[in-house]
Design an enzyme around this catalytic site. Sequence first.
Site, PDB file in Angstrom:
ATOM      1  N   ALA A 256       0.821  -1.218   0.000  1.00 35.36           N
ATOM      2  CA  ALA A 256       0.000   0.000   0.000  1.00 35.36           C
ATOM      3  C   ALA A 256       0.858   1.274   0.000  1.00 35.36           C
ATOM      4  O   ALA A 256       0.314   2.370  -0.117  1.00 35.36           O
ATOM      5  CB  ALA A 256      -0.920   0.002   1.218  1.00 35.36           C
ATOM      6  N   ASP A 257       2.162   1.116   0.091  1.00 32.68           N
ATOM      7  CA  ASP A 257       3.042   2.283   0.183  1.00 32.68           C
ATOM      8  C   ASP A 257       3.004   3.112  -1.096  1.00 32.68           C
ATOM      9  O   ASP A 257       3.207   2.578  -2.202  1.00 32.68           O
ATOM     10  CB  ASP A 257       4.471   1.816   0.465  1.00 32.68           C
ATOM     11  CG  ASP A 257       5.444   2.974   0.577  1.00 32.68           C
ATOM     12  OD1 ASP A 257       5.466   3.625   1.636  1.00 32.68           O
ATOM     13  OD2 ASP A 257       6.166   3.233  -0.405  1.00 32.68           O
ATOM     14  N   ILE A 258       2.769   4.414  -0.944  1.00 32.42           N
ATOM     15  CA  ILE A 258       2.658   5.300  -2.099  1.00 32.42           C
ATOM     16  C   ILE A 258       3.973   5.361  -2.872  1.00 32.42           C
ATOM     17  O   ILE A 258       3.980   5.375  -4.111  1.00 32.42           O
ATOM     18  CB  ILE A 258       2.240   6.722  -1.655  1.00 32.42           C
ATOM     19  CG1 ILE A 258       0.845   6.693  -1.026  1.00 32.42           C
ATOM     20  CG2 ILE A 258       2.258   7.679  -2.843  1.00 32.42           C
ATOM     21  CD1 ILE A 258      -0.252   6.234  -1.958  1.00 32.42           C
TER      22      ILE A 258
END
Length: 331
Positions: A256-258
């Site tokens: 989920a890390d941008i």
Amino acid sequence: MSISKSYRLTPQAPYRFDYFQKRVENSSNSYLYSIGENALSRAHIIGGHPVLVHITLDTPSTPNAPVIRLDVQGAHSDARADQAADIWRHMLSIDRPLLPFYQQAATDPVLKTITSDLSGMHLLLDSSPFESTILSIIGQQVNLTFAENLKRSLVELCASSIDVNGSTHYAFPSPEQIAALNYEQLRAMKFSQRKAEYVIDFARGVANGSIDLHSLQGMSNAEAIDYLIKLRGIGRWTAECVLLFGLGRPDLLPAADIGLRNAIQHFWGLDHQPTEQEVREFAVPWRGHESYFTYYLWTALGLARAAQKQQTVTPKAKRKNSKNMAERDKE
């Protein structure tokens, strides 16, 4: 009585100490280190006492195969000195050869180029899961400069230090030291009320044994994340940081890390930012070294954006910068 003890570390090539040092210099945790030319020093609390570790490049050394000299000062026994050395073996990723990761990356042309460009770059790890958790909580939803100020103020408030050759080196505080603080002390240093509570309450849990960080070693990534996110102030992002930078797990995928999603979009030329599920599907070939692929992609994206920003500087701005530099040279 305190003792001094020296060690010689020979990590498997390729290993670039300069990458590690540059990472320290650019980190919001740089205040913990004394930085010199091919040299780093940092204090740690070992057995309730501050101990200084100093590392330098020894001879013979080459850029891709350094010999690292590690000196421990102020330890109260050989065992305590060995403990300090083991912390640095962990932080420097000494016992984590990169070749298996590079062999895996070589199957993808994009990743092969990135790993070639950054060959020898190892993970920069925190000294312990406790330190990693506290630093991650402090870093939540604030910019790097403000985070560094908060971290520094906490370290100086607890004031565990060792003086060597006229220099004072502060150690990151122990759980017991932070547990002894009150919320108002952190509020006075610009911590928000909730952040002050999260930091102190977590430290109190570790100090009294109700939070068992040692048990994380025997858990899978999913089990460890589930354990941590049940604690107040720790969400999935913080838990993943602890596993990656505190425990040094090689196979963590922060899908989920941008930053990771942006990197995949940038380097593979996607027409959209991939979703968390798409990242998980995309990263199936990375299995076993997800942490390394993520770390390299974060770094490569940062370098690409810096280069792009440099290229977009207007000729007028370049001339102005050149003029300013010339004027400073005259001063």
